[in-house]
Scaffold this active site. Structure first.
Site, mmCIF file in Angstrom:
data_model
loop_
_atom_site.group_PDB
_atom_site.id
_atom_site.type_symbol
_atom_site.label_atom_id
_atom_site.label_comp_id
_atom_site.label_asym_id
_atom_site.label_seq_id
_atom_site.Cartn_x
_atom_site.Cartn_y
_atom_site.Cartn_z
ATOM 1 C CB CYS A 102 -1.001 -0.039 1.157
ATOM 2 S SG CYS A 102 -2.299 1.212 0.977
ATOM 3 C CG HIS A 136 -3.535 -3.437 3.288
ATOM 4 N ND1 HIS A 136 -2.504 -2.877 4.025
ATOM 5 C CD2 HIS A 136 -4.153 -2.410 2.682
ATOM 6 C CE1 HIS A 136 -2.517 -1.565 3.861
ATOM 7 N NE2 HIS A 136 -3.511 -1.252 3.051
ATOM 8 C CD GLU A 143 -0.741 -5.419 5.636
ATOM 9 O OE1 GLU A 143 -0.843 -5.958 4.522
ATOM 10 O OE2 GLU A 143 -0.940 -4.198 5.821
#
Lengths: 268, 146
Positions: free
Chosen positions: A89, A221, A223
């Site tokens: 990002c 994302h 994660e």
């Protein structure tokens, strides 16, 4: 194999460092959050993750001030030695503004332009699907993804539309197989159509790697979608309902980090 | 049809301008003495320009009198770099026309105006380099050195 040690680069204004570290350690790697002013010893790490957020408040435009930070120069030197560098990002915006992605001509060759989205202007967050666009192992982050595999991930950005004014760059990244993930329909078709493509990105690009495959800029994302518990309602999550161990199991997005670990292992 | 230009500055300290100045100096632009940043708007309008100026400076979507200054003259001191997106601000224009009733707007453009105090004789060339290396990303923006 020595346990890989990953530096999670934290620039002032980032806000995804803890999730990134958790995704790293859940894959059996060591990791440490390294602040922008803790550059000493940065070369000792086996890989680097530049996290999401709003580094330097996205002043001027997203990622550009951070791209001039001395720690990014340090990370670039490590990338040139073949170490993996993952920008998520805001980290992806930094890598593009630092000319590390797509990394063909040693200058800024692309931009992450403001979203083109019929629903809202500016910041937009939603769950989307990505399609793995290259054969398994094309880059450090797809060692365990099959080509065409569909992966759910969240997006959360206002400037996430990969564009270039240089058509030769677009030609070259396609020819080199540098488009790693694309926004896609539930059936796995890459698309420019909203809502599947949340920002109007050129050729549905969600992630690009450098030519060598050790550096990747990804706007969604992984994660934040690393465990089944993170996922939106889906059969996998419904099956895990009431079972804490199943909820904590890794999801498809977690393979980005699994791949990173395998890539480092193969380099050692 | 007439064109009205409007520049909006900050009364309060401008963190973005400070960061830009610091970054440029660290990038080696020692000739940069000072830097100011303004939001820039250009409106193509039908009707009375004076009335429009009054109306648009009261549109708090663009101006907050508590923290902004408004001028209808582009600053002429220093060397300026105007950075604009390649795409016109259609959404903002529609908001002004449809939600705020400013039907006299026929077209508009927007951007960021950087006013640079540069020492030496090669001020425009220096400003162009600053634009290329920091202030603009030419893959979705365009810039003009003035």
């Amino acid at each position: 194999m020595k346990t890989p040690n990953i530096a999670v680069i934290y620039l002032p204004g980032n806000n995804c460092e803890e999730e990134s570290l958790r995704a790293i350690t859940s894959n059996g790697m060591d990791g440490k959050i390294v602040r922008w002013n803790q550059r000493k010893g940065i070369e000792k790490y086996d890989g680097y993750v530049i996290t999401g957020g709003w580094a330097y408040e996205d002043r001027i435009r997203a990622g550009v001030i951070a791209s001039k930070d001395p720690i990014i120069r340090d990370v670039r030197r490590q990338a040139e030695q073949g170490k993996p560098v993952l920008g998520i990002c805001n980290g992806a915006q930094v890598l593009v503004e630092a000319a590390m992605i797509p990394g063909l001509r040693g200058r800024v060759e692309m931009a992450l332009a403001p979203n083109r989205n019929p629903l809202v202007s500016g910041y937009y967050c939603a769950w989307i699907r990505l399609r793995s666009a290259q054969q398994k192992g094309r880059c450090a982050y797809t060692m365990t993804y099959d080509e065409g595999q569909v992966i759910p991930m969240p997006v959360a950005h206002g400037e996430g539309r990969f564009v270039t004014a240089d058509q030769d760059v677009l030609h070259d990244i396609k020819k080199n197989g540098q488009i790693i993930f694309q926004y896609c329909t539930p059936e796995g078709e890459a698309t420019s159509e909203f809502p599947w493509n949340p920002n109007g990105s050129t050729d549905a690009i969600a992630a690009i790697c450098n030519r060598e495959g050790n550096v990747m800029a990804i706007m969604p994302h992984p994660e934040r979608a690393s465990f089944v518990a993170n996922l939106p309602s889906c059969p996998e999550k419904i099956d895990a309902s009431g079972d804490i161990a199943m909820m904590r199991a890794p999801s498809a997005a977690n393979n980005v980090f699994t791949s990173m670990k395998r890539f480092i292992g193969e380099r050692q | 049809m007439s064109t009205v230009e409007m520049v909006v500055g900050l009364k309060i300290p401008d963190g973005t301008a400070l960061s830009a100045k610091q970054a440029l100096r660290e990038m080696g632009f020692a000739e940069l003495g000072g830097l100011a940043r303004y939001a820039y708007y250009s409106f193509d309008i039908e009707g009375d320009a004076g009335q429009f100026r009054e109306k648009i400076s009261d549109a708090d979507i663009l101006v907050n009198a508590n923290k902004h200054t408004v001028s209808f003259e582009v600053p002429t001191e220093g060397t300026s770099v105007l950075v604009q997106d390649r795409e016109k601000p259609i959404g903002l224009m529609n908001t002004l026309r449809e939600r705020l009733g400013m039907k006299e707007i026929r077209g508009m453009d927007a951007g960021t105006l950087w006013v640079l105090s540069i020492e030496g004789n090669a001020r425009k060339e220096s400003a162009r380099k600053m634009a290329e290396e920091l202030l603009a990303n030419v893959h979705y923006q365009r810039y003009t050195v003035m």
